[in-house]
Design a protein around this motif. Structure first.
Motif, PDB file in Angstrom:
ATOM      1  N   THR A 173       0.838  -1.207   0.000  1.00 49.78           N
ATOM      2  CA  THR A 173       0.000   0.000   0.000  1.00 49.78           C
ATOM      3  C   THR A 173       0.869   1.252   0.000  1.00 49.78           C
ATOM      4  OG1 THR A 173      -1.769  -1.169   1.167  1.00 49.78           O
ATOM      5  CG2 THR A 173      -1.809   1.234   1.269  1.00 49.78           C
ATOM      6  N   VAL A 174       1.930   1.225   0.792  1.00 47.30           N
ATOM      7  CA  VAL A 174       2.859   2.358   0.825  1.00 47.30           C
ATOM      8  C   VAL A 174       3.475   2.554  -0.565  1.00 47.30           C
ATOM      9  CG1 VAL A 174       5.079   3.163   1.742  1.00 47.30           C
ATOM     10  CG2 VAL A 174       3.360   2.186   3.280  1.00 47.30           C
ATOM     11  N   LYS A 175       3.908   1.470  -1.188  1.00 44.04           N
ATOM     12  CA  LYS A 175       4.542   1.569  -2.506  1.00 44.04           C
ATOM     13  C   LYS A 175       3.582   2.132  -3.548  1.00 44.04           C
ATOM     14  CE  LYS A 175       7.859  -2.198  -1.961  1.00 44.04           C
ATOM     15  NZ  LYS A 175       8.281  -3.513  -2.443  1.00 44.04           N
ATOM     16  N   SER A 176       2.339   1.655  -3.564  1.00 41.86           N
ATOM     17  CA  SER A 176       1.398   2.130  -4.591  1.00 41.86           C
ATOM     18  C   SER A 176       1.022   3.590  -4.362  1.00 41.86           C
ATOM     19  CB  SER A 176       0.157   1.241  -4.642  1.00 41.86           C
ATOM     20  OG  SER A 176      -0.581   1.325  -3.445  1.00 41.86           O
ATOM     21  N   HIS A 177       0.775   3.971  -3.113  1.00 44.37           N
ATOM     22  CA  HIS A 177       0.453   5.376  -2.843  1.00 44.37           C
ATOM     23  C   HIS A 177       1.644   6.273  -3.158  1.00 44.37           C
ATOM     24  CE1 HIS A 177      -3.567   5.094  -1.345  1.00 44.37           C
ATOM     25  NE2 HIS A 177      -3.240   4.230  -0.393  1.00 44.37           N
ATOM     26  N   ASN A 178       2.842   5.806  -2.847  1.00 38.50           N
ATOM     27  CA  ASN A 178       4.035   6.585  -3.127  1.00 38.50           C
ATOM     28  C   ASN A 178       4.215   6.793  -4.634  1.00 38.50           C
ATOM     29  OD1 ASN A 178       6.509   7.894  -2.259  1.00 38.50           O
ATOM     30  ND2 ASN A 178       7.567   6.141  -3.150  1.00 38.50           N
ATOM     31  N   ALA A 179       4.036   5.739  -5.405  1.00 36.43           N
ATOM     32  CA  ALA A 179       4.202   5.855  -6.863  1.00 36.43           C
ATOM     33  C   ALA A 179       3.189   6.824  -7.454  1.00 36.43           C
ATOM     34  CB  ALA A 179       4.060   4.479  -7.509  1.00 36.43           C
ATOM     35  N   ARG A 180       1.931   6.688  -7.045  1.00 40.90           N
ATOM     36  CA  ARG A 180       0.889   7.593  -7.557  1.00 40.90           C
ATOM     37  C   ARG A 180       1.163   9.042  -7.132  1.00 40.90           C
ATOM     38  NH1 ARG A 180      -3.132   3.794  -5.274  1.00 40.90           N
ATOM     39  NH2 ARG A 180      -3.242   2.116  -6.789  1.00 40.90           N
ATOM     40  N   ALA A 181       1.571   9.215  -5.882  1.00 37.68           N
ATOM     41  CA  ALA A 181       1.816  10.558  -5.367  1.00 37.68           C
ATOM     42  C   ALA A 181       2.985  11.224  -6.094  1.00 37.68           C
ATOM     43  CB  ALA A 181       2.093  10.511  -3.869  1.00 37.68           C
ATOM     44  N   LEU A 182       4.058  10.486  -6.311  1.00 36.20           N
ATOM     45  CA  LEU A 182       5.217  11.075  -6.997  1.00 36.20           C
ATOM     46  C   LEU A 182       4.881  11.423  -8.443  1.00 36.20           C
ATOM     47  CD1 LEU A 182       8.176   8.945  -5.584  1.00 36.20           C
ATOM     48  CD2 LEU A 182       7.439  11.243  -4.910  1.00 36.20           C
ATOM     49  N   ALA A 183       4.105  10.578  -9.109  1.00 31.32           N
ATOM     50  CA  ALA A 183       3.685  10.888 -10.482  1.00 31.32           C
ATOM     51  C   ALA A 183       2.848  12.158 -10.502  1.00 31.32           C
ATOM     52  CB  ALA A 183       2.905   9.715 -11.070  1.00 31.32           C
ATOM     53  N   ARG A 184       1.930  12.279  -9.553  1.00 29.43           N
ATOM     54  CA  ARG A 184       1.071  13.473  -9.482  1.00 29.43           C
ATOM     55  C   ARG A 184       1.904  14.706  -9.141  1.00 29.43           C
ATOM     56  NH1 ARG A 184      -2.619  16.584 -11.269  1.00 29.43           N
ATOM     57  NH2 ARG A 184      -3.878  17.620  -9.713  1.00 29.43           N
ATOM     58  N   LEU A 185       2.845  14.574  -8.227  1.00 27.61           N
ATOM     59  CA  LEU A 185       3.707  15.707  -7.881  1.00 27.61           C
ATOM     60  C   LEU A 185       4.525  16.177  -9.076  1.00 27.61           C
ATOM     61  CD1 LEU A 185       5.029  14.798  -4.315  1.00 27.61           C
ATOM     62  CD2 LEU A 185       3.567  16.728  -4.931  1.00 27.61           C
ATOM     63  N   ARG A 186       5.052  15.220  -9.840  1.00 28.08           N
ATOM     64  CA  ARG A 186       5.813  15.597 -11.045  1.00 28.08           C
ATOM     65  C   ARG A 186       4.941  16.418 -11.985  1.00 28.08           C
ATOM     66  NH1 ARG A 186       7.169  10.173 -11.024  1.00 28.08           N
ATOM     67  NH2 ARG A 186       9.085   9.857  -9.884  1.00 28.08           N
ATOM     68  N   THR A 187       3.718  15.946 -12.195  1.00 29.64           N
ATOM     69  CA  THR A 187       2.788  16.652 -13.087  1.00 29.64           C
ATOM     70  C   THR A 187       2.502  18.052 -12.553  1.00 29.64           C
ATOM     71  OG1 THR A 187       1.770  14.574 -13.741  1.00 29.64           O
ATOM     72  CG2 THR A 187       0.493  16.573 -14.127  1.00 29.64           C
ATOM     73  N   LEU A 188       2.189  18.160 -11.280  1.00 32.24           N
ATOM     74  CA  LEU A 188       1.868  19.452 -10.683  1.00 32.24           C
ATOM     75  C   LEU A 188       3.048  20.411 -10.742  1.00 32.24           C
ATOM     76  CD1 LEU A 188      -0.114  18.226  -7.549  1.00 32.24           C
ATOM     77  CD2 LEU A 188      -1.051  19.469  -9.508  1.00 32.24           C
ATOM     78  N   LEU A 189       4.234  19.905 -10.460  1.00 26.12           N
ATOM     79  CA  LEU A 189       5.418  20.776 -10.474  1.00 26.12           C
ATOM     80  C   LEU A 189       5.781  21.201 -11.887  1.00 26.12           C
ATOM     81  CD1 LEU A 189       7.528  19.038  -7.690  1.00 26.12           C
ATOM     82  CD2 LEU A 189       6.317  21.231  -7.537  1.00 26.12           C
ATOM     83  N   MET A 190       5.579  20.320 -12.865  1.00 30.00           N
ATOM     84  CA  MET A 190       5.836  20.702 -14.262  1.00 30.00           C
ATOM     85  C   MET A 190       4.828  21.738 -14.732  1.00 30.00           C
ATOM     86  SD  MET A 190       8.579  19.266 -15.056  1.00 30.00           S
ATOM     87  CE  MET A 190       8.678  19.457 -16.823  1.00 30.00           C
ATOM     88  N   GLU A 191       3.572  21.578 -14.348  1.00 33.12           N
ATOM     89  CA  GLU A 191       2.543  22.562 -14.710  1.00 33.12           C
ATOM     90  C   GLU A 191       2.854  23.921 -14.093  1.00 33.12           C
ATOM     91  OE1 GLU A 191      -1.139  20.904 -13.376  1.00 33.12           O
ATOM     92  OE2 GLU A 191      -1.242  19.443 -15.006  1.00 33.12           O
ATOM     93  N   GLY A 192       3.364  23.913 -12.884  1.00 32.15           N
ATOM     94  CA  GLY A 192       3.685  25.152 -12.185  1.00 32.15           C
ATOM     95  C   GLY A 192       4.835  25.905 -12.814  1.00 32.15           C
ATOM     96  N   ARG A 193       5.687  25.223 -13.543  1.00 29.19           N
ATOM     97  CA  ARG A 193       6.852  25.870 -14.157  1.00 29.19           C
ATOM     98  C   ARG A 193       6.589  26.346 -15.569  1.00 29.19           C
ATOM     99  NH1 ARG A 193      11.455  22.037 -11.504  1.00 29.19           N
ATOM    100  NH2 ARG A 193      11.057  22.793  -9.425  1.00 29.19           N
TER     101      ARG A 193
END
Length: 188
Positions: free
Chosen positions: A167-187
């Motif tokens: 569960t930790v691994k799956s939430h971590n993978a989804r969260a990091l993918a979403r963070l990458r998207t959000l941070l790229m959009e912000g730039r």
């Protein structure tokens, strides 16, 4: 904090478990706890702020964490008091998530922006990450904070949240993918 581990750092235990480290504090119980609060308070506030996304909730969590840790001070100081208090804080936050059907977090654009000329870039980057974290689902935010900001292992994170390592691994993978998207959009 003037604490000294009673055990050597190579203490044995189950794989992935934190070794038992007894910490000795000088002075009376109240003096010991006051030193602990002064040392760990800013750390716990940062953790609570990242978990809750709201300064007022974070301060309430830290206050309640200190109250509960003080009541169990003998047990807490016999292990690792900082880890004990962090565990109390995480459990309190989980209880509040369970108790609230819908929780209104501070909107990402309302998070405070503190900048000073000497480290403006670092502050901007930090604020960008905090804003992106605020947009993650609560469970994913918990995993990211524990895994990457507090540097806990997957096993330690699973133990803190009382979930499986998968569960930790799956939430971590989804969260990091979403963070990458959000941070790229912000730039852009």
């Amino acid at each position: 904090m003037n604490a000294e581990p009673a055990n050597a750092p190579g203490a044995t235990g189950p794989p992935g478990a934190m070794p038992h480290v007894e910490v000795r504090f000088p002075g009376s119980r109240d003096e010991q706890f006051a030193a602990f609060v002064a040392d760990v308070g800013p750390y716990l506030l940062r953790v609570a702020l990242l978990l809750s996304g709201d300064r007022n909730h974070a301060e309430d969590l830290v206050q309640t964490t200190f109250e509960r840790t003080y009541r169990s001070w003998e047990r807490a100081r016999g292990t690792d008091p900082r880890a004990y208090a962090r565990r109390v804080l995480v459990n309190l936050r989980i209880d509040r998530w369970r108790g609230a059907r819908r929780e209104v977090l501070a909107a990402p654009d309302t998070l405070p922006q503190h900048a000073s000329p000497s480290h403006a870039d670092a502050v901007d980057t930090r604020n960008e990450v905090v804003r992106a974290l605020a947009e993650l689902p609560l469970v994913q935010r918990k995993v990211v904070v524990l895994r990457h900001l507090l540097d806990l292992t997957e096993a330690e994170t699973a133990g803190e949240l009382a979930v499986s390592i998968g569960t930790v691994k799956s939430h971590n993978a989804r969260a990091l993918a979403r963070l990458r998207t959000l941070l790229m959009e912000g730039r852009q």
